[in-house]
Design a protein around this motif. Sequence first.
Motif, mmCIF file in Angstrom:
data_model
loop_
_atom_site.group_PDB
_atom_site.id
_atom_site.type_symbol
_atom_site.label_atom_id
_atom_site.label_comp_id
_atom_site.label_asym_id
_atom_site.label_seq_id
_atom_site.Cartn_x
_atom_site.Cartn_y
_atom_site.Cartn_z
ATOM 1 N N LEU A 1 0.826 -1.204 0.000
ATOM 2 C CA LEU A 1 0.000 0.000 0.000
ATOM 3 C C LEU A 1 0.864 1.260 0.000
ATOM 4 C CD1 LEU A 1 -2.802 -1.061 2.529
ATOM 5 C CD2 LEU A 1 -2.950 -0.995 0.033
ATOM 6 N N GLN A 2 1.962 1.226 0.747
ATOM 7 C CA GLN A 2 2.857 2.388 0.794
ATOM 8 C C GLN A 2 3.449 2.716 -0.576
ATOM 9 O OE1 GLN A 2 5.433 0.829 3.889
ATOM 10 N NE2 GLN A 2 4.845 2.450 5.302
ATOM 11 N N SER A 3 3.672 1.699 -1.380
ATOM 12 C CA SER A 3 4.297 1.914 -2.685
ATOM 13 C C SER A 3 3.302 2.321 -3.760
ATOM 14 C CB SER A 3 5.040 0.643 -3.123
ATOM 15 O OG SER A 3 4.121 -0.425 -3.316
ATOM 16 N N LEU B 1 1.819 2.731 8.127
ATOM 17 C CA LEU B 1 1.260 3.620 7.107
ATOM 18 C C LEU B 1 1.415 5.087 7.467
ATOM 19 C CD1 LEU B 1 -1.989 1.640 6.202
ATOM 20 C CD2 LEU B 1 0.140 1.785 4.887
ATOM 21 N N SER B 2 1.345 5.395 8.768
ATOM 22 C CA SER B 2 1.471 6.799 9.169
ATOM 23 C C SER B 2 2.903 7.304 9.051
ATOM 24 C CB SER B 2 0.966 6.996 10.605
ATOM 25 O OG SER B 2 1.758 6.267 11.531
ATOM 26 N N ALA C 1 -7.476 -3.395 -6.831
ATOM 27 C CA ALA C 1 -6.542 -4.015 -7.774
ATOM 28 C C ALA C 1 -5.385 -3.072 -8.094
ATOM 29 C CB ALA C 1 -7.275 -4.408 -9.048
ATOM 30 N N THR C 2 -5.687 -1.777 -8.223
ATOM 31 C CA THR C 2 -4.648 -0.781 -8.493
ATOM 32 C C THR C 2 -3.770 -0.574 -7.285
ATOM 33 O OG1 THR C 2 -6.152 0.322 -10.043
ATOM 34 C CG2 THR C 2 -4.228 1.571 -9.301
ATOM 35 N N TRP C 3 -4.365 -0.515 -6.103
ATOM 36 C CA TRP C 3 -3.571 -0.303 -4.889
ATOM 37 C C TRP C 3 -2.552 -1.415 -4.710
ATOM 38 C CZ3 TRP C 3 -8.312 0.516 -1.148
ATOM 39 C CH2 TRP C 3 -9.009 1.665 -1.546
ATOM 40 N N LEU C 4 -2.945 -2.660 -5.052
ATOM 41 C CA LEU C 4 -2.054 -3.805 -4.870
ATOM 42 C C LEU C 4 -1.168 -4.057 -6.081
ATOM 43 C CD1 LEU C 4 -4.442 -6.409 -3.168
ATOM 44 C CD2 LEU C 4 -2.811 -4.874 -2.060
#
Length: 347
Positions: free
Chosen positions: A111-113, A141-142, A341-344
Amino acid sequence: MPRLSPGLLRYAHISNPLLRLLLPVCRDVESARNELRWLQDHAQRLAPPSHSSQTWQTRLQVMVRQRATGKPLQYILGTEYFGDLEIVCRPGVLIPRQDTAASVAHLAQILQSSDSLPSRLRVLDLCTGTGCIPLLLDHLLSHSRDPPELQLLGVDVSQKCVDLAEENKARCQARYTEFARADVIAGGSSQAPSLLALLQDRASPQWDVLTSNPPYISSHAFVHTTARSVRKFEPKLALVPPPAGVSEIPADGDLFYPKLLDVADHVQTQVALFEVADLSQALRVASLVRDKGSWEGVEIWRDEPGAKDDSFAHVAQTMGDLRILGRGNGRSVVCWRDQGATWLGRT
């Protein structure tokens, strides 16, 4: 489990009688020495400075005898590491596992990437226990390069769990995580409000990411294959789903997963991560995801999901294009749809 040789037991006793007591539960001398050192350090920290050495030595003997009965080390020391976080542990609440932390950290890394996360990311964690999963996601994440606005909610049916999760929230200085009590299984025997009622009261119609480490051990496996120390000391409520009467689910350890998928649909989850016991259960849960028809993709993560993919021909034959990532045993089922799907990076 193989018996320990008399010679090894004599060697441990000569080295230190307390080491001899730890050896049967630790199974090897090096592990027993490590645990004895940790217990001694803990006993010395707990002893008031003004007291004699006999005070901490007496406390140490009590701790060693507790450990010799199989009581988990985390309950004696009072904490366990979960990724970078030191999480408070107490009897009555499931102890966090490192393989769970590996899946959570891998999800956070992906998610960070991503360059397409929404400006506000909402994460719902069900069966939260100590609160370790949302607290680690909050922490990771923060502290990312360009963090989104975060909202995390951990939910558990046990008030004891919710209270401990709140304590861990303060300990970890988590800014974006809240905890609440609710029953994930509609019509459950608990006095907790239903999950959907809780979310409705909070005006929370959508949760982007859903995570859960639910009770997933079947009643048969709990009796016949679960480690004795787990059966004796950790809460069965967090390990084995409640009896559900007649069920179409072939393994009663799978009881929570159809409900979790229903919740994910209800709150419009884009990415879901469910922990499982092993590869066999992972395959069954992946089949449930596909049968649901509302997810675009599903894959299985092993204990070390970031490691290079392993190749298992029999899985490819039975599950078509299902991917199994990493090294070790089957640990998590991850599914996605739409923006997820885009996030992963699965588009």
